[in-house]
Design a protein around this motif. Structure first.
Motif, PDB file in Angstrom:
ATOM      1  N   LEU A  80       1.907 -29.991  -2.417  1.00 28.70           N
ATOM      2  CA  LEU A  80       1.630 -30.635  -3.697  1.00 28.70           C
ATOM      3  C   LEU A  80       0.237 -30.229  -4.230  1.00 28.70           C
ATOM      4  O   LEU A  80       0.075 -29.929  -5.421  1.00 28.70           O
ATOM      5  N   LEU A  81      -0.734 -30.176  -3.328  1.00 27.14           N
ATOM      6  CA  LEU A  81      -2.096 -29.782  -3.731  1.00 27.14           C
ATOM      7  C   LEU A  81      -2.113 -28.350  -4.266  1.00 27.14           C
ATOM      8  O   LEU A  81      -2.684 -28.045  -5.317  1.00 27.14           O
ATOM      9  N   LEU A 116       0.399 -26.722  -5.461  1.00 25.39           N
ATOM     10  CA  LEU A 116       1.152 -26.681  -6.717  1.00 25.39           C
ATOM     11  C   LEU A 116       0.272 -27.154  -7.881  1.00 25.39           C
ATOM     12  O   LEU A 116       0.237 -26.535  -8.954  1.00 25.39           O
ATOM     13  N   THR A 117      -0.464 -28.251  -7.644  1.00 36.89           N
ATOM     14  CA  THR A 117      -1.326 -28.791  -8.707  1.00 36.89           C
ATOM     15  C   THR A 117      -2.384 -27.755  -9.113  1.00 36.89           C
ATOM     16  O   THR A 117      -2.639 -27.536 -10.307  1.00 36.89           O
ATOM     17  N   ASP A 118      -2.950 -27.126  -8.088  1.00 41.12           N
ATOM     18  CA  ASP A 118      -3.974 -26.116  -8.360  1.00 41.12           C
ATOM     19  C   ASP A 118      -3.390 -24.969  -9.202  1.00 41.12           C
ATOM     20  O   ASP A 118      -3.971 -24.559 -10.223  1.00 41.12           O
ATOM     21  N   LEU A 177      -0.781 -25.084 -11.119  1.00 38.97           N
ATOM     22  CA  LEU A 177      -0.431 -25.562 -12.463  1.00 38.97           C
ATOM     23  C   LEU A 177      -1.665 -25.632 -13.364  1.00 38.97           C
ATOM     24  O   LEU A 177      -1.625 -25.251 -14.538  1.00 38.97           O
ATOM     25  N   LEU A 178      -2.756 -26.090 -12.789  1.00 44.13           N
ATOM     26  CA  LEU A 178      -4.001 -26.190 -13.564  1.00 44.13           C
ATOM     27  C   LEU A 178      -4.460 -24.814 -14.063  1.00 44.13           C
ATOM     28  O   LEU A 178      -4.846 -24.636 -15.198  1.00 44.13           O
ATOM     29  N   TYR A 217      -2.166 -23.742 -16.766  1.00 45.21           N
ATOM     30  CA  TYR A 217      -2.450 -24.496 -17.992  1.00 45.21           C
ATOM     31  C   TYR A 217      -3.710 -23.939 -18.680  1.00 45.21           C
ATOM     32  O   TYR A 217      -3.719 -23.697 -19.890  1.00 45.21           O
ATOM     33  N   LEU A 269       3.626 -27.326 -19.297  1.00 50.13           N
ATOM     34  CA  LEU A 269       3.231 -28.264 -18.224  1.00 50.13           C
ATOM     35  C   LEU A 269       4.212 -29.456 -18.151  1.00 50.13           C
ATOM     36  O   LEU A 269       4.673 -29.854 -17.085  1.00 50.13           O
ATOM     37  N   VAL A 277       6.504 -30.561 -15.004  1.00 48.95           N
ATOM     38  CA  VAL A 277       6.379 -31.882 -14.371  1.00 48.95           C
ATOM     39  C   VAL A 277       7.732 -32.594 -14.354  1.00 48.95           C
ATOM     40  O   VAL A 277       8.162 -33.161 -13.341  1.00 48.95           O
TER      41      VAL A 277
END
Ligand SMILES: Nc1nc2c(ncn2[C@@H]2O[C@H](COP(=O)(O)OP(=O)(O)OP(=O)(O)O)[C@@H](O)[C@H]2O)c(=O)[nH]1
Ligand SMILES: [Mg+2]
Length: 500
Positions: free
Chosen positions: A20-21, A23-25, A27-28, A31, A46, A50
């Motif tokens: 998850l971490l 993936l978030t990185d 995605l950021l 973005y 985004l 999500v």
């Protein structure tokens, strides 16, 4: 839940968190890169990612749900549970019935049986009775299944003299089994008959009967097999000594056996085996020793236990309970019959003297005067029917009318006149006749009421007339009649002798 499951879940959660971490990185970064070109496009992409992520997580949780929830204990299939419930209810009713038995020995014997059934209800071995005529190869079959020589095998009938139980488990079989060897049936002599009786009891109690034969069914085997099947017992017919038959003969014999039994045996419930093949002489000299073959039976038993084991056990429990109920009913019926006979006996002589000395307007009034309503009430109480005195009077009157209407009052007088004249002087016989006839009519009426109360206050399909007529006929038998006349003389003659 088992520990290893918690371990798996923990590792999974940690891995999931790491992913998850990451993936978030990612995605950021995506973005930020897109926002440089168009902030709107960056938000749309985004949002879509999500949403897709949430959907996928929800779907995964839904799919994993059954694995995460604690597993329930395997439930019994519906049919055995129903049969078990019926057996439990039946057992309670039977125990209440048994309590009504006055004879202590009979009551205790049945109580013990019922308690034994109750105690084994939960956890017990599946019982298989190996049953059949002497020398069919029952013990050889058991030895073959056990894989060791547990019981004595012999060519002569009567080798096994008493039952023997062997614990056994089919390879990968679902439950522990007790294999019960039994003495042979249809043997000659008193001892043979007693052994057969014991064997039949074992077969009737077992969950499954292996009915071992070594040829076409003989008459004795046929009737025992039919009666076992008739009582609802689960039976597999095992044709042993198959090594003695060429294949074509064996097939023909199996076909014949299948169709002879009524209803015809299912092809699965008849198997051919060779528990202990004997050496066969060969045409060119020498001997051929075949190997034992119990595979058809082992396969069938494994299937049967897996598919029907629980149901068969539950059905058998119900059957055993019903049998105790039937025995209890028989004892109670006998007990009631004895009590009823005492009542009838008392009332038939109670009125006899009075009738003998009372002038009656006509023959048909004899029955009306003789049948006592109080007797009807007391008989009803013996059978737990509780008839009032008014109802007793009405019943007594209608039976009296029926006796007269069927000509049985006249029939009684004629019958007794003949009997009394052969035993007494003519004048005395004439004077005793009315009292004796009254007693006899009371007896016929009393016996008829017993039938009526036994059948739950019903006269049956033929109505009151048929019951009364049948009792008249049954009591007309020579021995009954002779005993009655003898007693009538001792009871009635002293009373009329006192009269002028
Ligand atoms: N040909 C042949 N003979 C067999 C087979 N199985 C048993 N026998 C023979 O049949 C005879 C009787 O075998 P048992 O096992 O004692 O028979 P049983 O039914 O237990 O007899 P009882 O105990 O007397 O009732 C013996 O001589 C065995 O050798 C078989 O598969 N083939
Ligand atoms: Mg034997």
């Amino acid at each position: 839940m088992a520990r290893w499951r918690w371990g798996f879940i923990l590792v999974g959660l940690l891995l999931g968190l790491g992913a998850l971490l990451l993936l978030t990185d990612s995605l950021l970064r995506l973005y930020t890169a897109l926002a440089l070109v168009s902030p709107l496009l960056a938000r749309l992409v985004l949002g879509a990612i999500v949403l897709a992520g949430l959907g996928a997580t929800g779907f995964s949780i839904y799919q994993l749900g059954p694995f995460l929830r604690p597993r329930r204990r395997q439930r019994l299939p519906q049919a055995p549970r129903q049969a078990r419930a019926a057996a439990t209810a039946n057992l309670e009713a039977v125990q209440r019935q048994v309590e009504q038995i006055q004879d202590q020995v009979a009551r205790q014997a049945l109580q013990q049986k019922a308690q034994a059934l109750q105690s084994v209800q939960g956890d017990r071995d599946f019982t298989i009775a190996v049953f059949g005529v002497g020398s069919a190869g029952k013990t050889a079959l058991i030895n073959g299944l056990l894989g060791q020589p547990a019981g004595e095998v012999g060519a002569a009938m009567g080798t096994t003299q008493s039952q023997q139980s062997y614990p056994w488990q089919l390879p990968n079989g679902p439950q522990p089994i007790q294999l019960i060897d039994t003495p042979g049936i249809a043997e000659v002599g008193v001892a043979g008959t007693e052994r057969e009786q014991a064997a039949r009891v074992i077969a009737a109690e077992a969950d499954l009967v292996l009915f071992v034969i070594d040829d076409d069914l003989r008459q004795a085997e046929y009737s025992v097999l039919q009666s076992l099947m008739g009582m609802g017992k689960r039976v597999l017919v095992v044709l042993n000594k198959a090594d003695r038959y060429p294949q074509a003969d064996l097939d023909a014999l199996l076909e014949r056996l299948r169709s002879r039994v009524v209803p015809p045996l299912s092809p699965n419930d008849l198997v051919a085996v060779a528990a202990l093949p004997q050496p066969l002489p060969q045409v060119g000299g020498g001997w051929l020793q075949m190997r034992p073959n119990l595979l058809p039976l082992q396969t069938r038993l494994a299937d049967l236990l897996r598919q029907e084991g629980e149901t068969i056990m539950a059905d058998n429990l119900l059957l055993q309970t019903q049998q105790i109920g039937a025995s209890a009913r028989q004892v109670i019926d006998h007990q009631r019959q004895t009590q009823a006979d005492l009542i009838i006996d008392r009332y038939q002589w109670l009125g006899a003297g009075a009738i003998a000395i009372t002038p009656l307007p006509g023959l048909d009034f004899l029955a009306t005067a003789a049948i006592n309503a109080q007797m009807v009430v007391e008989l009803s109480q013996v059978y737990g029917c509780e008839v009032s005195l008014e109802e007793g009077k009405a019943l007594a009157l209608s039976v009296a009318k029926t006796l007269a209407g069927l000509g049985l009052v006249k029939g009684t007088v004629d019958l007794l006149a003949l009997g009394l004249q052969t035993n007494l002087a003519t004048v005395l016989a004439g004077r005793a006749l009315k009292g004796a006839s009254g007693a006899y009519l009371t007896r016929i009426a009393g016996k008829s009421f017993v039938e009526y109360f036994r059948q739950n206050q019903s006269w049956g399909d033929g109505g009151m007339g048929a019951v009364v007529e049948q009792q008249f006929r049954l009591n007309q038998r020579d021995a009954v009649m002779k005993a009655f006349i003898k007693e009538a003389i001792t009871r009635v003659v002293p009373i009329i002798s006192e009269q002028p």
